[in-house]
Scaffold this motif. Structure first.
Motif, mmCIF file in Angstrom:
data_model
loop_
_atom_site.group_PDB
_atom_site.id
_atom_site.type_symbol
_atom_site.label_atom_id
_atom_site.label_comp_id
_atom_site.label_asym_id
_atom_site.label_seq_id
_atom_site.Cartn_x
_atom_site.Cartn_y
_atom_site.Cartn_z
ATOM 1 N N ASN A 103 -23.748 -16.424 3.808
ATOM 2 C CA ASN A 103 -22.458 -15.961 3.296
ATOM 3 C C ASN A 103 -21.795 -14.959 4.224
ATOM 4 O OD1 ASN A 103 -21.873 -17.049 0.422
ATOM 5 N ND2 ASN A 103 -24.060 -16.608 0.386
ATOM 6 N N TYR A 104 -22.593 -14.338 5.073
ATOM 7 C CA TYR A 104 -22.020 -13.422 6.068
ATOM 8 C C TYR A 104 -21.233 -14.193 7.125
ATOM 9 C CZ TYR A 104 -21.929 -10.046 9.922
ATOM 10 O OH TYR A 104 -21.533 -9.219 10.948
ATOM 11 N N LEU A 105 -21.603 -15.446 7.352
ATOM 12 C CA LEU A 105 -20.972 -16.234 8.402
ATOM 13 C C LEU A 105 -19.461 -16.283 8.269
ATOM 14 C CD1 LEU A 105 -23.347 -19.323 8.842
ATOM 15 C CD2 LEU A 105 -23.175 -17.286 10.264
ATOM 16 N N TYR A 106 -18.960 -16.408 7.049
ATOM 17 C CA TYR A 106 -17.508 -16.529 6.852
ATOM 18 C C TYR A 106 -16.766 -15.325 7.430
ATOM 19 C CZ TYR A 106 -12.942 -16.802 4.653
ATOM 20 O OH TYR A 106 -11.583 -16.838 4.445
ATOM 21 N N PHE A 107 -17.377 -14.159 7.386
ATOM 22 C CA PHE A 107 -16.725 -12.930 7.831
ATOM 23 C C PHE A 107 -17.056 -12.602 9.282
ATOM 24 C CE2 PHE A 107 -17.808 -12.767 3.330
ATOM 25 C CZ PHE A 107 -16.559 -12.568 2.761
ATOM 26 N N SER A 108 -17.810 -13.460 9.926
ATOM 27 C CA SER A 108 -18.330 -13.163 11.250
ATOM 28 C C SER A 108 -17.864 -14.174 12.285
ATOM 29 C CB SER A 108 -19.867 -13.165 11.197
ATOM 30 O OG SER A 108 -20.441 -13.169 12.483
ATOM 31 N N LYS A 109 -17.913 -13.767 13.538
ATOM 32 C CA LYS A 109 -17.636 -14.698 14.631
ATOM 33 C C LYS A 109 -18.672 -15.808 14.673
ATOM 34 C CE LYS A 109 -20.420 -12.451 18.185
ATOM 35 N NZ LYS A 109 -20.511 -12.189 19.619
ATOM 36 N N CYS B 170 -14.535 -22.279 27.974
ATOM 37 C CA CYS B 170 -14.972 -22.164 26.579
ATOM 38 C C CYS B 170 -16.142 -23.106 26.286
ATOM 39 C CB CYS B 170 -13.823 -22.465 25.625
ATOM 40 S SG CYS B 170 -14.341 -22.319 23.880
ATOM 41 N N PRO B 171 -17.238 -22.584 25.735
ATOM 42 C CA PRO B 171 -18.407 -23.428 25.464
ATOM 43 C C PRO B 171 -18.276 -24.302 24.230
ATOM 44 C CG PRO B 171 -18.845 -21.174 24.794
ATOM 45 C CD PRO B 171 -17.504 -21.156 25.472
ATOM 46 N N VAL B 172 -17.193 -24.124 23.438
ATOM 47 C CA VAL B 172 -17.028 -24.934 22.225
ATOM 48 C C VAL B 172 -15.642 -25.591 22.145
ATOM 49 C CG1 VAL B 172 -18.797 -23.831 20.805
ATOM 50 C CG2 VAL B 172 -16.502 -22.814 20.930
ATOM 51 N N SER B 173 -15.023 -25.844 23.292
ATOM 52 C CA SER B 173 -13.775 -26.626 23.391
ATOM 53 C C SER B 173 -12.574 -25.997 22.712
ATOM 54 C CB SER B 173 -13.994 -28.043 22.825
ATOM 55 O OG SER B 173 -15.003 -28.722 23.529
ATOM 56 N N ILE C 257 -21.379 -21.316 14.309
ATOM 57 C CA ILE C 257 -22.622 -22.054 14.085
ATOM 58 C C ILE C 257 -22.325 -23.338 13.311
ATOM 59 C CG2 ILE C 257 -24.834 -22.005 12.855
ATOM 60 C CD1 ILE C 257 -24.950 -19.004 13.439
ATOM 61 N N LEU C 258 -21.363 -23.250 12.389
ATOM 62 C CA LEU C 258 -20.981 -24.407 11.583
ATOM 63 C C LEU C 258 -19.792 -25.147 12.182
ATOM 64 C CD1 LEU C 258 -21.226 -22.767 8.035
ATOM 65 C CD2 LEU C 258 -23.012 -24.014 9.262
ATOM 66 N N LEU C 259 -18.806 -24.405 12.688
ATOM 67 C CA LEU C 259 -17.543 -25.026 13.089
ATOM 68 C C LEU C 259 -17.551 -25.588 14.503
ATOM 69 C CD1 LEU C 259 -14.856 -22.636 11.542
ATOM 70 C CD2 LEU C 259 -15.885 -24.700 10.595
ATOM 71 N N ALA C 260 -18.555 -25.277 15.304
ATOM 72 C CA ALA C 260 -18.595 -25.811 16.672
ATOM 73 C C ALA C 260 -18.623 -27.333 16.665
ATOM 74 C CB ALA C 260 -19.816 -25.268 17.412
ATOM 75 N N PHE C 261 -19.215 -27.914 15.641
ATOM 76 C CA PHE C 261 -19.332 -29.375 15.591
ATOM 77 C C PHE C 261 -17.986 -30.049 15.344
ATOM 78 C CE2 PHE C 261 -23.556 -27.745 14.950
ATOM 79 C CZ PHE C 261 -24.327 -28.588 15.731
ATOM 80 N N CYS D 178 -13.900 -19.486 17.340
ATOM 81 C CA CYS D 178 -14.083 -18.608 18.496
ATOM 82 C C CYS D 178 -15.364 -17.778 18.377
ATOM 83 C CB CYS D 178 -12.884 -17.673 18.653
ATOM 84 S SG CYS D 178 -13.027 -16.555 20.062
ATOM 85 N N THR D 179 -16.174 -17.813 19.422
ATOM 86 C CA THR D 179 -17.450 -17.099 19.434
ATOM 87 C C THR D 179 -17.315 -15.668 19.960
ATOM 88 O OG1 THR D 179 -18.084 -17.714 21.673
ATOM 89 C CG2 THR D 179 -18.524 -19.321 19.951
#
Length: 435
Positions: A221-227, A380-383, A231-235, A304-305
């Motif tokens: 749940n912390y992911l939503y508030f974090s850069k 950029c490593p995630v396009s 981890i989920l959106l790179a795909f 964005c990472t």
């Protein structure tokens, strides 16, 4: 009373997953605020890009040290959390290491997890040193103060705690240690607890087990508030990434048609449009706020990472200009979050707050500093494509506000009058040959 722990576990699980689902729904809502963009072309290539870039980490390893450490953390953290499935089943049904029934394969799996846990700990410590002791320049930019800086460290602490809990849980599980299969690392930690009673060791194991699963749900749940939402959106971000050559910019269809009409001697500019024809001019040229950008641009912002590779490669930034492609993406995400909160506070409707992305977050000076070299896009490593956002804001300034820099206005005037960017009469354009 026997089922109380299972009920408590189920309640925590439902709350954790429910809150995560709520935030995912909000995330999708915010991304859909962007303009529609058709990215349904060449699906085989898109799947290939996603497999190679997001799953295979092909662009991360272009910087070998950081790339290798990231791959270790990525692979380790993802694979270790496969054990979460076992924890969930044990927690709901009151079993204990339910997967141990598969025999020796279980020992191989847990042994692999323990080795990866140690590698993740080493990699995370090195990341922390790079960020806080060595202090790499790309982590010290203006936009990396305050929360962005803290966020980068918090996620490292999260990972250290979760890996330590995993190893402690295994080391104090007397039944697992008795199996003597898979405890390749925890067998060396287990002796630390030899002075404790069996009941105390069991209490430590249960505490580590509970804190571990609660920590994983908190991390989720912390992911939503974090850069680290990347981890989920790179795909999906790499799947929907740009396929056209990096130097190719899109044309506005409405403008293209108008230019073609102006150049066609058979078109009567004063003729009325055909009956039933609708005007095709867009409501706004370019973008001044997040709602004007495409949904792919907004997905980019959330992905964005904040690694800073784009900014470290930017020639404008290297020569002291205010432009930072990373800041462009961070500002876009921050403004989008602000718009989302505005919608939440106004029963699903956006109430004009007198702000916009261009001006309140990103300055004209920043976007005009860009050389359009595509270095940020390549790095950029995630396009992610910061340049696309910059170009849309430039387009808005030129076509809606006539607010181009004087040098650009002079160039466009020369092209209009002389057919070239230079202030020479067309008859004199070849005089340079004689000089």
């Amino acid at each position: 009373m026997e089922y109380v722990p299972n009920i408590i576990f189920a309640i925590i699980l439902i709350i954790g997953i429910g809150y995560f689902a709520r935030n995912v729904k909000k995330l999708i809502r915010n991304i859909k605020l962007g303009q529609d963009l058709d990215v349904s072309d060449d699906k085989p290539q898109r799947w290939k890009n996603m497999s190679r870039i997001a799953l295979g980490q092909s662009k991360m390893v272009k910087r070998p040290i950081a790339g290798f450490l990231h791959v270790v953390v990525y692979v380790g953290f993802v694979i270790i959390n496969i054990e979460v499935l076992e924890i969930i089943i044990d927690g709901v049904f009151g079993t204990h290491r339910i997967f141990s029934k598969i025999g020796s394969l279980y020992g191989i799996l847990i042994g692999t997890f323990e080795i990866l846990a140690i590698l993740v700990l080493v990699a995370v410590i090195l990341f922390w040193l790079r960020r806080n002791v060595i202090k790499l320049k790309r982590f010290l930019s203006t936009e990396m103060k305050g929360w962005p800086k803290s966020d980068g460290n918090i996620i490292l602490y999260f990972e250290v705690v979760l890996m330590c809990l995993f190893l402690t849980m295994n080391a104090t599980d007397l039944q697992f240690q008795a199996m003597d299969s898979g405890n390749v690392i925890s067998q060396f930690i287990a002796p630390w607890f030899n002075g404790f009673s069996e009941s105390t060791i069991h209490l430590i194991e249960r505490s580590a087990w509970w804190i571990h699963i609660i920590g994983i749900l908190a991390f989720l749940n912390y992911l939503y508030f974090s850069k680290h939402l990347h981890i989920l959106l790179a795909f999906p971000n790499t799947y929907y990434g740009k396929l056209t050559p990096k130097g190719q910019f899109p044309n506005l269809e409405a403008v293209t048609k108008e230019v073609k009409m102006m150049m066609d001697p058979n078109v009567d500019p004063f003729a009325a449009p055909p009956e039933g024809a609708e005007p095709e001019m867009p409501a706004k040229f370019g973008a001044s706020d997040v709602q004007d950008l495409s949904w792919v641009n907004l997905l980019n912002a959330y992905t964005c990472t904040e690694c800073g590779r784009c900014t470290s490669e930017c020639p404008a930034n290297q020569t002291g200009k205010k432009l930072s492609p990373r800041k462009i993406m961070m500002d876009t995400r921050d403004r989008l979050e602000e718009v989302g909160k505005n919608i939440d506070a106004n029963n699903g409707e956006f109430k004009d707050d007198g702000k916009q992305l261009l001006g309140d977050y990103i300055t004209n000076e920043e976007i005009w500093a860009c050389t359009t070299c595509n270095a940020c896009v390549e790095a950029c490593p995630v396009s992610i494509d910061p340049l696309n956002i910059i170009m849309q804001m430039r387009q808005y300034l030129v076509m809606e506000k006539s607010a181009a820099p004087m040098e650009l206005n002079n160039m466009m005037t020369n092209i209009e009058n002389n057919g070239a960017p230079w202030p020479y009469n067309q008859q004199d354009r070849l005089n340079w040959k004689n000089e």
